[in-house]
Write a protein that holds these residues in place. Structure first.
Motif, mmCIF file in Angstrom:
data_model
loop_
_atom_site.group_PDB
_atom_site.id
_atom_site.type_symbol
_atom_site.label_atom_id
_atom_site.label_comp_id
_atom_site.label_asym_id
_atom_site.label_seq_id
_atom_site.Cartn_x
_atom_site.Cartn_y
_atom_site.Cartn_z
ATOM 1 N N LEU A 159 -5.933 -9.138 6.132
ATOM 2 C CA LEU A 159 -4.931 -10.196 6.296
ATOM 3 C C LEU A 159 -5.609 -11.523 6.634
ATOM 4 C CD1 LEU A 159 -2.179 -8.402 8.431
ATOM 5 C CD2 LEU A 159 -1.815 -9.464 6.178
ATOM 6 N N VAL A 211 -6.516 -2.954 7.115
ATOM 7 C CA VAL A 211 -5.398 -3.846 6.765
ATOM 8 C C VAL A 211 -5.488 -5.126 7.594
ATOM 9 C CG1 VAL A 211 -2.899 -4.098 7.065
ATOM 10 C CG2 VAL A 211 -3.821 -2.080 5.914
ATOM 11 N N HIS A 212 -5.789 -4.973 8.874
ATOM 12 C CA HIS A 212 -5.900 -6.127 9.765
ATOM 13 C C HIS A 212 -6.971 -7.075 9.247
ATOM 14 C CE1 HIS A 212 -7.023 -8.298 13.523
ATOM 15 N NE2 HIS A 212 -5.716 -8.260 13.722
ATOM 16 N N ILE A 261 0.840 -1.204 0.000
ATOM 17 C CA ILE A 261 0.000 0.000 0.000
ATOM 18 C C ILE A 261 0.875 1.254 0.000
ATOM 19 C CG2 ILE A 261 -2.203 -0.859 0.895
ATOM 20 C CD1 ILE A 261 -1.294 -0.348 3.711
ATOM 21 N N VAL A 305 -7.167 2.862 8.700
ATOM 22 C CA VAL A 305 -6.421 2.119 7.674
ATOM 23 C C VAL A 305 -5.823 0.854 8.294
ATOM 24 C CG1 VAL A 305 -4.473 2.187 6.074
ATOM 25 C CG2 VAL A 305 -6.004 4.163 6.260
ATOM 26 N N VAL A 319 1.041 -7.692 4.243
ATOM 27 C CA VAL A 319 0.831 -6.313 3.778
ATOM 28 C C VAL A 319 2.083 -5.528 4.104
ATOM 29 C CG1 VAL A 319 -0.542 -4.211 4.032
ATOM 30 C CG2 VAL A 319 -1.684 -6.434 4.100
ATOM 31 N N ALA A 323 3.752 -1.526 3.938
ATOM 32 C CA ALA A 323 3.466 -0.090 3.749
ATOM 33 C C ALA A 323 4.775 0.657 3.885
ATOM 34 C CB ALA A 323 2.464 0.387 4.794
ATOM 35 N N VAL A 334 -5.834 4.180 -0.285
ATOM 36 C CA VAL A 334 -5.839 2.986 0.566
ATOM 37 C C VAL A 334 -7.134 2.912 1.384
ATOM 38 C CG1 VAL A 334 -4.622 4.062 2.519
ATOM 39 C CG2 VAL A 334 -4.352 1.626 2.071
ATOM 40 N N LEU A 365 2.255 -8.068 8.814
ATOM 41 C CA LEU A 365 2.304 -6.662 8.403
ATOM 42 C C LEU A 365 3.711 -6.131 8.630
ATOM 43 C CD1 LEU A 365 0.940 -3.843 7.755
ATOM 44 C CD2 LEU A 365 0.668 -3.603 10.234
#
Ligand code: SAM
Length: 247
Positions: A142, A138-139, A55, A134, A119, A121, A104, A148
């Motif tokens: 996954l 993202v969590h 991202i 965000v 993920v 970033a 995002v 992450l």
């Protein structure tokens, strides 16, 4: 947190895109540090069978770092700036790499849905208006156990590192950005780092979002205490877990 408005920021990155790779190339550790953070994801098997989300991929520097760590992975790379993505798209990429133009904050609307195995970033989170929202998105994108890595300018909290960051910005980064006509963006970079979470504060955000095994690791060189890799993973379901509908 002082932010440019989202549209202004995307426009500023569109403008900076043609000179971006040259400018970051002046920072000797830029690519090596991204590669280090990508390696810290510890993706198994060269990434075979894994789907990774990058991202804020920009011109693809973080995407290239991920490919180096996991050459067999499928990578979906997302950015809000069409100009940055144009620069990424002209580079050579294997068939498993896809670029998507989207903020995002609106991944689902852009058809970018998980579950992802990891993920990444790179230098994104300082720029988003609502980092908690965000991180939560993202969590949920996954898979359980998915990892992450956030590679970010996040100061240690010591006065010395803060002073060093300001000195480097005033002596090198802002003057170099002025030459390419992007002074405002690099002044914003200076300010946004000063105003962003310190390491304990960002680690606490990850904890509060539900990430497990949260750690912050430094990078070597002049950016020690200034740039960190934050790592975390989505919890695996416990032994008593049964998927809805499974028998
Ligand atoms: C500093 S660049 C880093 C690019 C790349 N990850 C790297 O490591 O070189 C930050 C990127 O994040 C993108 N960005 C900023 N806010 C964003 C948002 N809300 N959604 C998606 N991309 C965003 C910008 O357009 C820019 O390309």
């Amino acid at each position: 947190m002082t932010l440019m408005r989202d549209a202004d920021l995307a426009e500023a990155f569109d403008h900076a895109a043609p000179g971006y790779d040259r400018l970051v190339g002046l920072n000797a550790g830029y690519h090596a540090d991204l590669r280090r953070s990508a390696r810290r994801l510890r993706l198994p098997g060269g990434g075979a069978g894994l789907h990774i989300l990058d991202i804020g991929c920009g011109t693809g520097a973080s995407t290239a770092a991920l490919l180096r760590a996991a050459p067999l992975a499928r990578i979906t790379a997302v950015d809000a700036s069409a100009g940055m993505l144009e620069r990424a798209a002209v580079k050579r990429w294997p068939a498993g790499v896809t670029f998507v133009h989207s903020p995002v904050e609106r991944l689902a609307a852009a058809g970018v849905t998980g579950p992802f195995d990891a993920v990444f970033a790179g230098y994104l989170f300082r720029n988003v208006a609502d980092p908690d929202a965000v991180l939560a998105a993202v969590h949920s994108a996954l898979r359980p156990g998915g990892r992450l890595a956030v590679h970010e300018y996040s100061l240690s909290g010591s006065a010395g590192h803060r002073a060093l960051w300001s000195a480097v910005c005033r002596a090198v980064i802002i003057p170099a950005g002025t030459v390419t006509g992007d002074r405002d963006l690099y002044r914003y970079l200076h300010r946004s780092v000063l105003e962003f979470d310190t390491v304990p504060a960002f680690a606490a955000r990850l904890d509060a979002t539900g990430f497990k095994d949260v750690r912050a690791l430094p990078v070597p060189g002049w950016q020690t205490g200034i740039v960190h890799t934050f790592l975390g993973r989505r919890a695996q379901p416990g032994p008593g877990y049964r998927k809805t509908g499974s028998r």
